[in-house]
Enzyme design. Structure first.
Site, PDB file in Angstrom:
ATOM      1  N   ASN A   1       0.858  -1.190   0.000  1.00  0.00           N
ATOM      2  CA  ASN A   1       0.000   0.000   0.000  1.00  0.00           C
ATOM      3  C   ASN A   1       0.891   1.235   0.000  1.00  0.00           C
ATOM      4  OD1 ASN A   1      -1.823   2.032   0.475  1.00  0.00           O
ATOM      5  ND2 ASN A   1      -2.428   1.343   2.527  1.00  0.00           N
TER       6      ASN A   1
ATOM      7  N   LYS B   1       0.101   4.315  -0.351  1.00  0.00           N
ATOM      8  CA  LYS B   1      -0.554   5.502   0.256  1.00  0.00           C
ATOM      9  C   LYS B   1      -0.329   6.748  -0.615  1.00  0.00           C
ATOM     10  CE  LYS B   1      -0.074   3.279   4.682  1.00  0.00           C
ATOM     11  NZ  LYS B   1      -0.128   3.393   6.113  1.00  0.00           N
TER      12      LYS B   1
ATOM     13  N   HIS C   1      -9.716   0.871   5.175  1.00  0.00           N
ATOM     14  CA  HIS C   1      -8.394   1.071   5.794  1.00  0.00           C
ATOM     15  C   HIS C   1      -8.557   2.015   6.987  1.00  0.00           C
ATOM     16  CE1 HIS C   1      -4.271   2.368   6.407  1.00  0.00           C
ATOM     17  NE2 HIS C   1      -3.909   1.265   5.778  1.00  0.00           N
TER      18      HIS C   1
ATOM     19  N   GLU D   1      -6.875   4.402   8.033  1.00  0.00           N
ATOM     20  CA  GLU D   1      -6.688   5.842   7.756  1.00  0.00           C
ATOM     21  C   GLU D   1      -7.957   6.443   7.142  1.00  0.00           C
ATOM     22  OE1 GLU D   1      -2.979   5.398   5.662  1.00  0.00           O
ATOM     23  OE2 GLU D   1      -2.015   4.897   7.565  1.00  0.00           O
TER      24      GLU D   1
ATOM     25  N   GLU E   1      -5.755  -5.382  10.505  1.00  0.00           N
ATOM     26  CA  GLU E   1      -4.780  -4.310  10.665  1.00  0.00           C
ATOM     27  C   GLU E   1      -5.065  -3.551  11.967  1.00  0.00           C
ATOM     28  OE1 GLU E   1      -2.669  -3.253   6.825  1.00  0.00           O
ATOM     29  OE2 GLU E   1      -4.233  -1.799   7.134  1.00  0.00           O
TER      30      GLU E   1
ATOM     31  N   GLY F   1       2.077   1.897  10.832  1.00  0.00           N
ATOM     32  CA  GLY F   1       3.020   3.001  10.721  1.00  0.00           C
ATOM     33  C   GLY F   1       3.703   3.364  12.030  1.00  0.00           C
TER      34      GLY F   1
ATOM     35  N   SER G   1       3.080  -2.547  10.440  1.00  0.00           N
ATOM     36  CA  SER G   1       4.530  -2.533  10.682  1.00  0.00           C
ATOM     37  C   SER G   1       5.211  -3.853  10.315  1.00  0.00           C
ATOM     38  CB  SER G   1       4.824  -2.149  12.134  1.00  0.00           C
ATOM     39  OG  SER G   1       4.375  -0.827  12.376  1.00  0.00           O
TER      40      SER G   1
END
Ligand code: PEP
Length: 256
Positions: free
Chosen positions: A9, A11, A96, A98, A168, A174, A214
Site C-alpha cells: 500500500n 498511500k 483502511h 486511515e 490491521e 506506521g 509494521s
C-alpha cells in the site's frame, strides 16, 4: 494451502515516474528471485494507469486504495469503481484505518463501497482492526466482529470468493510496533469463525486472512509462520522494492 497474497500500500507517496520506477524494480526482483506468493501494489490514484501499464504481463495485481460507492454523478473529488476498472485495476482496499479514522468513514459507508466494488468486478481487500484504546478495554473481538458484519451485510455467499480480509490493528500501522504472533493468531481465528458463520464452512477454511501493521523484512518471517497468516498488507516497507520483495519471499520457506 491457498497461495499467500502480499500487497504493498503506497498511500499518498510517489508521483508517476517514481511509482513506475518502483513497479519496474519489483518486476526485476521478482524475475531474479521469485516469491511464491501472489503480489499486488496499491499506488495513488494518479499513478494507477501508468503502474498498470508498467506491470502488464508481470502477474502483479494493481489495487486502488479507496473508491466511491456510485458509478458516476456529482461527487466532487471521488473516484468510482467503474473508473478503477477502466484504468485496469483488479482490486481495491476498503475500510483502511486511515480512511476510517482520518476521513471518518463509518462501517455503513464501508459496506456501500464493498458492495459497489464487487458489483463492478473488483476484488476487495477489507481492512478491520481495533484502536489501542479498544484493545486496552478488551473490545478487540467486538470491534472486529462489528466491522466484519456491517461491511459484508447483505452479500451473497459466493461474494467471499472476491474478498480478502486484512487484520490491521490501528496501533500497529506506521508505528513500528507490530502485533505479536499470539495476538494475530487470536484475531485471525475470530475472523475465521466469522467467515464460517457468514459464508459457510468451506469459505471459513479456505479464505486467506492477511495481516498488516509494521511488517518489515526483519519481522516478516516470524509473522509469516504464524499459522493463521495468509499474506500481508504492507505500508511503509513496500516503498522500496528490496524490502517489499524480501517480505514477500518470507512465505517461500513456509510453503516448502
Ligand atoms: C497499512 O497502512 O496498511 C500498513 C500496514 O502500514 P505499515 O506497514 O506502514 O504499518
Amino acid at each position: 494451502m491457498t497461495t499467500p497474497l502480499v500487497v504493498g500500500n503506497w498511500k499518498t507517496n510517489g508521483c508517476q515516474s517514481e511509482s513506475v520506477n518502483l513497479a519496474r524494480a519489483i518486476v526485476r526482483l521478482k524475475r531474479r528471485c521469485p516469491a511464491r506468493v501472489q503480489l499486488a501494489v496499491a499506488p495513488p490514484f494518479t499513478a494507477l494507469a501508468s503502474v498498470t501499464r508498467a506491470l502488464r504481463r508481470s502477474g502483479i495485481g494493481v489495487a486502488a486504495q479507496n473508491c466511491h460507492w456510485l458509478e458516476s454523478g456529482a461527487f466532487t473529488g471521488e473516484v468510482s469503481p467503474t473508473m478503477l476498472r477502466d484504468v485496469g485495476c483488479d482490486m481495491v482496499i476498503l475500510g483502511h484505518s486511515e480512511r476510517r479514522h482520518i476521513f471518518h468513514e463509518t462501517d455503513a459507508v464501508v459496506a456501500q463501497k464493498v458492495e459497489a466494488a464487487l458489483r463492478n468486478g473488483l476484488r476487495v481487500i477489507l481492512c478491520v482492526g481495533e484502536t489501542l484504546a479498544e484493545r486496552r478495554q478488551g473490545r478487540t473481538a467486538k470491534v472486529i466482529t462489528r466491522q466484519f458484519r456491517i461491511a459484508l451485510k447483505g452479500l451473497a455467499k459466493n461474494a467471499i470468493d472476491n474478498i480478502e480480509i486484512a487484520y490491521e490493528p490501528v496501533w500497529a500501522i506506521g508505528t513500528g510496533q507490530n502485533a505479536s504472533p499470539v495476538q494475530i493468531a487470536r484475531v485471525h481465528r475470530r475472523i475465521r469463525q466469522l467467515l464460517t458463520g457468514r459464508f459457510g464452512k468451506a469459505a471459513g477454511s479456505r479464505s486467506r486472512i492477511l495481516y498488516g501493521g509494521s511488517v518489515k523484512p526483519d519481522n516478516a518471517a516470524v509473522l509469516a509462520t504464524t499459522g493463521e497468516v495468509g499474506g500481508f498488507l504492507v505500508g511503509g516497507a513496500s516503498l522500496a522494492a528490496e524490502s517489499f520483495m524480501s517480505i514477500a519471499r518470507c512465505f517461500n520457506q513456509e510453503l516448502n
